[in-house]
Motif scaffolding. Structure first.
Motif, PDB file in Angstrom:
ATOM      1  N   PRO A  73       0.822  -1.216   0.000  1.00 55.48           N
ATOM      2  CA  PRO A  73       0.000   0.000   0.000  1.00 55.48           C
ATOM      3  C   PRO A  73       0.855   1.264   0.000  1.00 55.48           C
ATOM      4  N   ALA A  74       0.325   2.311  -0.668  1.00 52.82           N
ATOM      5  CA  ALA A  74       1.054   3.604  -0.697  1.00 52.82           C
ATOM      6  C   ALA A  74       1.056   4.216   0.705  1.00 52.82           C
ATOM      7  N   GLU A  75      -0.076   4.023   1.436  1.00 50.55           N
ATOM      8  CA  GLU A  75      -0.182   4.590   2.796  1.00 50.55           C
ATOM      9  C   GLU A  75      -0.523   3.477   3.788  1.00 50.55           C
ATOM     10  N   PRO A  76       0.499   2.772   4.275  1.00 52.09           N
ATOM     11  CA  PRO A  76       0.229   1.672   5.219  1.00 52.09           C
ATOM     12  C   PRO A  76      -0.463   2.172   6.483  1.00 52.09           C
ATOM     13  N   ILE A  77      -1.275   1.317   7.087  1.00 48.63           N
ATOM     14  CA  ILE A  77      -1.975   1.663   8.342  1.00 48.63           C
ATOM     15  C   ILE A  77      -1.159   1.110   9.508  1.00 48.63           C
ATOM     16  N   SER A  78      -0.930   1.942  10.532  1.00 48.79           N
ATOM     17  CA  SER A  78      -0.139   1.479  11.683  1.00 48.79           C
ATOM     18  C   SER A  78      -1.018   0.633  12.610  1.00 48.79           C
ATOM     19  N   SER A  79      -0.359  -0.281  13.340  1.00 47.77           N
ATOM     20  CA  SER A  79      -1.104  -1.134  14.292  1.00 47.77           C
ATOM     21  C   SER A  79      -1.355  -0.423  15.624  1.00 47.77           C
ATOM     22  N   LYS A  80      -0.854   0.812  15.784  1.00 49.51           N
ATOM     23  CA  LYS A  80      -0.946   1.506  17.074  1.00 49.51           C
ATOM     24  C   LYS A  80      -2.377   1.616  17.594  1.00 49.51           C
ATOM     25  N   GLY A  81      -3.299   2.018  16.740  1.00 46.89           N
ATOM     26  CA  GLY A  81      -4.705   2.178  17.167  1.00 46.89           C
ATOM     27  C   GLY A  81      -5.308   0.842  17.551  1.00 46.89           C
ATOM     28  N   PHE A  82      -4.988  -0.174  16.744  1.00 45.37           N
ATOM     29  CA  PHE A  82      -5.522  -1.520  17.030  1.00 45.37           C
ATOM     30  C   PHE A  82      -4.992  -2.008  18.377  1.00 45.37           C
ATOM     31  N   LEU A  83      -3.687  -1.804  18.615  1.00 39.58           N
ATOM     32  CA  LEU A  83      -3.074  -2.274  19.866  1.00 39.58           C
ATOM     33  C   LEU A  83      -3.703  -1.585  21.075  1.00 39.58           C
ATOM     34  N   ALA A  84      -3.993  -0.287  20.933  1.00 37.38           N
ATOM     35  CA  ALA A  84      -4.615   0.450  22.060  1.00 37.38           C
ATOM     36  C   ALA A  84      -5.991  -0.154  22.377  1.00 37.38           C
ATOM     37  N   SER A  85      -6.747  -0.490  21.336  1.00 36.66           N
ATOM     38  CA  SER A  85      -8.083  -1.086  21.561  1.00 36.66           C
ATOM     39  C   SER A  85      -7.973  -2.472  22.162  1.00 36.66           C
ATOM     40  N   LEU A  86      -6.950  -3.214  21.711  1.00 32.13           N
ATOM     41  CA  LEU A  86      -6.771  -4.582  22.237  1.00 32.13           C
ATOM     42  C   LEU A  86      -6.429  -4.509  23.718  1.00 32.13           C
ATOM     43  N   ARG A  87      -5.536  -3.578  24.070  1.00 34.20           N
ATOM     44  CA  ARG A  87      -5.123  -3.465  25.488  1.00 34.20           C
ATOM     45  C   ARG A  87      -6.314  -3.037  26.341  1.00 34.20           C
ATOM     46  N   ALA A  88      -7.184  -2.214  25.738  1.00 32.14           N
ATOM     47  CA  ALA A  88      -8.352  -1.722  26.507  1.00 32.14           C
ATOM     48  C   ALA A  88      -9.511  -2.704  26.431  1.00 32.14           C
ATOM     49  N   ASN A  89      -9.321  -3.787  25.623  1.00 34.56           N
ATOM     50  CA  ASN A  89     -10.353  -4.817  25.442  1.00 34.56           C
ATOM     51  C   ASN A  89     -11.668  -4.211  24.952  1.00 34.56           C
ATOM     52  N   SER A  90     -11.562  -3.191  24.057  1.00 31.52           N
ATOM     53  CA  SER A  90     -12.820  -2.642  23.513  1.00 31.52           C
ATOM     54  C   SER A  90     -13.101  -3.335  22.179  1.00 31.52           C
TER      55      SER A  90
END
Ligand SMILES: C[C@@](CO)(OP(=O)(O)O)[C@H](O)COP(=O)(O)OP(=O)(O)OC[C@H]1O[C@@H](n2ccc(N)nc2=O)[C@H](O)[C@@H]1O
Ligand SMILES: Nc1ncnc2c1ncn2[C@@H]1O[C@H](COP(=O)(O)OP(=O)(O)O)[C@@H](O)[C@H]1O
Length: 337
Positions: free
Chosen positions: A229-246
């Protein structure tokens, strides 16, 4: 000495491919969790300077073939369910690499019981290989050489290091209500080729239903068709949600960049994904380079309900399994026999 363990499969909850590397591999940004769908592995030290492997399906090849609605005697079954017992098996390659690295004259006899489908994107061969390395390290007392074992694992495959025990310093422990430290279920963030690992502390287990269709996918072919992809998506947002179990946020943040090339090769996977969404699981997506797909259930009971509904749908034959997240490095037990 003989030891045994139960190598788990894995699911990629997030998988982005930001770049292609000079060495022909791809940079990955992925979050994986192991699940309690496990093979069975026993490793015994023998005098002969060889690695002998015997492998079989559990409970039997016939049972697996009938769940996939294929004739166990057919060429299709032979192609899909063949388990190599020579150097092509990552367990044999891993134990040979272990013998070479630590200059061990003696050999190993290995028995492998398969439940994890192959060509599924579930890391079956990688998990078997990593656990064979851990078993050999236990037998020859090299378990504390984490760097050496990690190097051997990374030389066997990109996903193999994920299934090794984490060095003690990076293990996550947290006080439970009774004050003892307990190891919470954990995911792992992997980058580089997949060998750079960072544990992720999940508040609770995740529950899944996984479907494996009667069709495998070769990792190399799927990566080969990928357009970075030209603009890869970072896992940072996903990781924050996983840690918060949302869980609700996970639905909008979960991606697998290999889905598009995998679906180009196997368009029929869209039917499998559709049946997962229709069963009420969400989010649902391909794991790794496929061909298996999974959906997240809000709890263990809902996973069982969805499993029954998916198994009843004869129009989409697959190996359906209800699973939960577990630690990636399984316990090794000394076999008294
Ligand atoms: C896609 C992922 C996601 O976790 O898992 P699976 O779908 O295989 O389970 C991994 O990146 C797969 O890891 P693994 O299956 O160990 O790959 P390897 O055996 O090391 O490489 C097989 C082939 O995949 C491609 N490959 C693999 C890893 C990577 N970071 N970049 C790549 O381009 C290369 O063409 C390589 O020759
Ligand atoms: N221990 C193993 N179990 C099953 N297949 C294996 C093993 N070792 C090598 N293979 C071969 O590797 C292929 C990919 O196996 P798979 O379990 O999908 O690997 P990965 O760990 O890359 O997900 C299989 O189709 C099979 O030919």
């Amino acid at each position: 000495m003989k030891v045994r363990t139960s190598p788990p499969a894995k699911l990629n909850l997030f998988l982005e491919i930001p770049a292609k590397r000079e060495d022909g591999f791809h940079e990955i940004d992925t979050v994986m969790t192991a699940i309690d769908l496990c093979d069975e592995l026993s490793v015994e030290s023998i005098e002969e300077p060889v690695v002998e492997l015997s492998a079989h399906w559990l409970p039997s090849l016939e049972t697996i073939a009938s769940e996939l609605a294929i004739d166990p005697q057919s060429a299709e079954a032979k192609q899909l369910l063949a388990i190599p017992e020579d150097g092509r098996n990552l367990v044999v390659a891993a134990l040979q690499a272990f013998r070479k690295r630590f200059q061990i004259e003696s050999g190993f006899r290995v028995e492998l019981g398969k439940r994890i489908p192959a060509g599924a994107g579930m890391g079956g061969a990688s998990s078997d290989a990593a656990h064979a390395i851990s078993c050999a390290a236990q037998i020859h007392q090299f378990s504390s050489d984490h760097d050496g074992l990690h190097e051997i694992a990374a030389s066997i495959g990109s996903d193999v290091p994920f299934f090794l025990p984490l060095p003690p310093v990076s293990q996550i422990a947290s006080a439970s209500t009774n004050g003892e430290t307990t190891r919470r279920p954990r995911a792992c963030h992997a980058s580089g080729r997949g060998e750079i690992l960072q544990p992720v502390d999940m508040r609770t287990d995740l529950f899944f239903v996984v479907g494996y269709p009667p069709a495998s996918l070769a990792t190399k072919d799927v990566y080969g068709r990928l357009r970075v992809p030209a603009e890869p998506i970072s896992s940072k947002g996903f990781l924050a949600s996983l840690r918060a179990n949302s869980l609700e946020d996970l639905t909008s943040l979960m991606i697998n960049r290999l889905s598009e090339p995998a679906l180009e090769i196997r368009p029929e996977l869209s039917e499998l994904l559709e049946s997962l969404w229709k069963s009420g699981l969400q989010p649902c997506q391909l794991t790794g380079s496929g061909s298996a797909c999974f959906g997240i259930a809000r709890d263990a009971e809902f996973a069982q309900t969805a499993l029954k509904q998916l198994r009843a749908n004869q129009s989409v034959p697959a190996l359906w399994r209800a699973t939960r997240s577990v630690a990636a490095a399984a316990t090794i037990e000394i076999d008294p026999s």
